[in-house]
Write an enzyme that holds these catalytic residues in place. Structure first.
Site, PDB file in Angstrom:
ATOM      1  N   ARG A 104      19.523   0.284   2.139  1.00 16.18           N
ATOM      2  CA  ARG A 104      20.853   0.048   1.585  1.00 16.18           C
ATOM      3  C   ARG A 104      20.859  -1.599   1.173  1.00 16.18           C
ATOM      4  NH1 ARG A 104      22.892   4.306   4.736  1.00 16.18           N
ATOM      5  NH2 ARG A 104      23.222   6.142   3.285  1.00 16.18           N
ATOM      6  N   LYS A 126      20.166  -9.604 -11.694  1.00 16.35           N
ATOM      7  CA  LYS A 126      19.818  -8.306 -12.267  1.00 16.35           C
ATOM      8  C   LYS A 126      18.399  -7.890 -11.810  1.00 16.35           C
ATOM      9  CE  LYS A 126      22.094  -7.843 -16.813  1.00 16.35           C
ATOM     10  NZ  LYS A 126      21.812  -7.982 -18.278  1.00 16.35           N
ATOM     11  N   GLU A 168      13.853 -17.424 -24.672  1.00 13.63           N
ATOM     12  CA  GLU A 168      15.029 -17.071 -23.832  1.00 13.63           C
ATOM     13  C   GLU A 168      15.680 -18.592 -23.634  1.00 13.63           C
ATOM     14  OE1 GLU A 168      16.385 -14.392 -23.114  1.00 13.63           O
ATOM     15  OE2 GLU A 168      14.734 -12.943 -22.722  1.00 13.63           O
ATOM     16  N   LYS A 206      22.526 -20.413 -18.211  1.00  7.58           N
ATOM     17  CA  LYS A 206      22.597 -19.060 -17.715  1.00  7.58           C
ATOM     18  C   LYS A 206      23.602 -18.752 -16.605  1.00  7.58           C
ATOM     19  CE  LYS A 206      20.246 -14.802 -16.334  1.00  7.58           C
ATOM     20  NZ  LYS A 206      19.361 -14.144 -16.353  1.00  7.58           N
ATOM     21  N   GLU A 216      28.572  -8.109 -15.859  1.00  9.38           N
ATOM     22  CA  GLU A 216      28.442  -7.949 -17.426  1.00  9.38           C
ATOM     23  C   GLU A 216      29.529  -6.947 -18.048  1.00  9.38           C
ATOM     24  OE1 GLU A 216      24.360  -7.558 -18.865  1.00  9.38           O
ATOM     25  OE2 GLU A 216      25.011  -6.254 -20.312  1.00  9.38           O
ATOM     26  N   ARG A 220      28.876 -12.148 -20.086  1.00 10.40           N
ATOM     27  CA  ARG A 220      27.713 -12.078 -20.055  1.00 10.40           C
ATOM     28  C   ARG A 220      26.619 -11.165 -20.913  1.00 10.40           C
ATOM     29  NH1 ARG A 220      24.417 -11.225 -14.339  1.00 10.40           N
ATOM     30  NH2 ARG A 220      22.187 -11.192 -14.992  1.00 10.40           N
ATOM     31  N   ASN A 224      22.783 -11.134 -24.012  1.00  7.56           N
ATOM     32  CA  ASN A 224      21.811 -10.056 -24.799  1.00  7.56           C
ATOM     33  C   ASN A 224      21.491 -10.405 -26.160  1.00  7.56           C
ATOM     34  OD1 ASN A 224      22.077  -8.857 -22.414  1.00  7.56           O
ATOM     35  ND2 ASN A 224      23.703  -7.433 -22.954  1.00  7.56           N
ATOM     36  N   HIS A 227      18.555  -9.514 -28.319  1.00  9.91           N
ATOM     37  CA  HIS A 227      17.926  -8.415 -27.433  1.00  9.91           C
ATOM     38  C   HIS A 227      17.883  -6.924 -28.048  1.00  9.91           C
ATOM     39  CE1 HIS A 227      17.167 -11.619 -24.647  1.00  9.91           C
ATOM     40  NE2 HIS A 227      16.377 -10.896 -23.776  1.00  9.91           N
ATOM     41  N   HIS A 231      14.430  -5.650 -28.347  1.00  8.37           N
ATOM     42  CA  HIS A 231      13.928  -4.538 -27.447  1.00  8.37           C
ATOM     43  C   HIS A 231      13.472  -3.242 -28.179  1.00  8.37           C
ATOM     44  CE1 HIS A 231      16.313  -5.379 -23.421  1.00  8.37           C
ATOM     45  NE2 HIS A 231      15.026  -5.955 -23.577  1.00  8.37           N
ATOM     46  N   HIS A 246       7.571 -10.645 -24.102  1.00 10.39           N
ATOM     47  CA  HIS A 246       8.905 -10.025 -24.498  1.00 10.39           C
ATOM     48  C   HIS A 246       9.598 -11.083 -25.076  1.00 10.39           C
ATOM     49  CE1 HIS A 246      12.913  -9.128 -23.387  1.00 10.39           C
ATOM     50  NE2 HIS A 246      13.153 -10.134 -23.026  1.00 10.39           N
TER      51      HIS A 246
HETATM   52  N1  GLY Z   1      18.763 -11.398 -19.096  1.00 15.49           N
HETATM   53  C1  GLY Z   1      20.104 -11.268 -19.414  1.00 15.49           C
HETATM   54  C2  GLY Z   1      20.945 -11.299 -17.920  1.00 15.49           C
HETATM   55  O1  GLY Z   1      20.627 -11.579 -17.009  1.00 15.49           O
HETATM   56  O2  GLY Z   1      22.024 -10.849 -18.183  1.00 15.49           O
END
Ligand code: GLY
Length: 351
Positions: A104, A126, A168, A206, A216, A220, A224, A227, A231, A246
């Site tokens: 956990r 993330k 990025e 960031k 998000e 946030r 994206n 992306h 993606h 990427h």
């Molecule tokens: N890579 C996008 C974020 O961390 O929200």
């Protein structure tokens, strides 16, 4: 945090952790080139159990996560344990996920070794893995104890790796700061980032966004930008077993999404033109055959980041984007029609 040596930072961070409860995750590459640097400065790690994760996006999987959980159980990791992830985004995403779910949740420290991981993947909390054909389809929001950025690792990277991370950083400039964008442009084409403040600036941009909306729910989603289409292009490459970094896909995605920003929000065309030139000069053009182009839209509908709005049982799912009204002015949740999307892809592929 930006660091110049591992001893000064790891000693206080790990002072209360029993030595036998410190674990290291690496991949084959960082096991050879980066782990020895960390161990030399912080010899406690000499006796730490090290798990070498199989490299590559295809191994960012539940199977690999299970290997890592088994490794922790076999070595009697308790809830006091700390995992040190040394690697690129694959290691920090998967290692972070394994740590955040083992018993956990145990703590982890990220030591990103690629520019992409330094400015994006390893900060913001993330974690995740690819599942059911969806990139980062399963994951958690879970902050590491600390992320240690050691710029000397940048000297081991190829220009392709640096450009991938730079995409990025350009994104951070486009969504938040014209000054950051200008500072980055000034570093091209040599990309001598090691002694510049741009990495710290990019991480700070960031962090400000993540602090405002960790889970998000709103702003946030600005991160994206580029992306949704990026993606999908990445999937097109993967479907043909073509390797692609990427950040290249993010760059291509940003140009197509800037096109959408121009036609939908009146973003100045000069922003699109400047980024299109930069893309052609440094990243080249994406290679996609006709069949893949049709597939791109289908993949976008499956991207978990796309809020799919539907007004009733027979209405078509719609694709939602973060677009820009201008540099530094992102607008989230912009619904784009298939026609507009086709037009944007047409623009990208015509460059
Ligand atoms: N890579 C996008 C974020 O961390 O929200």
């Amino acid at each position: 945090m930006l660091i110049s040596d591992f001893h000064t930072t790891l000693v206080p961070l790990l002072s209360c952790v029993p030595k036998q409860q410190i674990f290291v995750f690496v991949d084959a590459n960082t096991a050879e080139h980066c782990l020895p640097v960390v161990v030399e400065e912080y010899p406690v790690l000499q006796s730490a159990p090290v798990l070498v994760l199989p490299a590559g996006e295809e191994n960012k999987s539940l199977h690999t996560a299970e290997l890592a959980w088994s490794f922790l159980f076999e070595h009697h990791a308790t809830r006091q344990a700390v995992v040190i992830n040394i690697g690129g985004g694959m290691v920090t995403d998967l290692g972070g996920f394994v740590a955040s779910t083992y018993m956990r949740g145990i703590r982890c420290i990220n030591i990103p070794t690629t520019l992409l991981a330094m400015v994006d993947a390893s900060s913001g909390g993330k974690t995740g893995l690819n599942c059911c054909g969806i990139k980062n389809g399963v994951g958690t929001f879970s902050q590491p104890m600390e992320t240690l950025i050691y710029p000397a690792f940048l000297s081991t990277l190829s220009s392709q790796d640096l450009l991938s991370g730079l995409a990025e950083m350009i994104k951070h400039g486009l969504i938040r700061s014209e000054k950051h964008l200008r500072d980055l442009m000034a570093l091209l084409p040599d990309l001598d980032l090691q002694y510049s403040s741009v990495i710290e600036d990019s991480i700070a941009i960031k962090k400000a966004i993540v602090d405002a909306d960790f889970k998000e729910n709103n702003i946030r989603r600005a991160l994206n930008f580029g992306h949704t289409i990026g993606h999908a292009i990445e999937e097109a490459y993967a479907a043909e077993a073509n390797a692609i970094a990427h950040g290249y896909c993010v760059m291509w995605g940003m140009v197509a999404e800037l096109y959408l920003s121009v036609i939908k929000l009146g973003c100045p065309r000069s922003v699109l033109t400047d980024m299109s030139h930069l893309m052609i000069e440094y990243y080249g053009r994406p290679m996609c055959n006709c069949r893949q182009r049709e597939q791109l839209i289908t993949w976008m509908l499956h991207d978990k980041k796309n809020f799919v709005a539907s007004n009733g049982s027979d209405s078509q799912p719609q694709i939602s984007f973060t677009l820009l009204r201008d540099i530094g002015c992102p607008i989230v949740d912009q619904v784009v029609s298939k026609e507009e999307l086709n037009e944007a892809l047409e623009y990208l592929f015509s460059l």
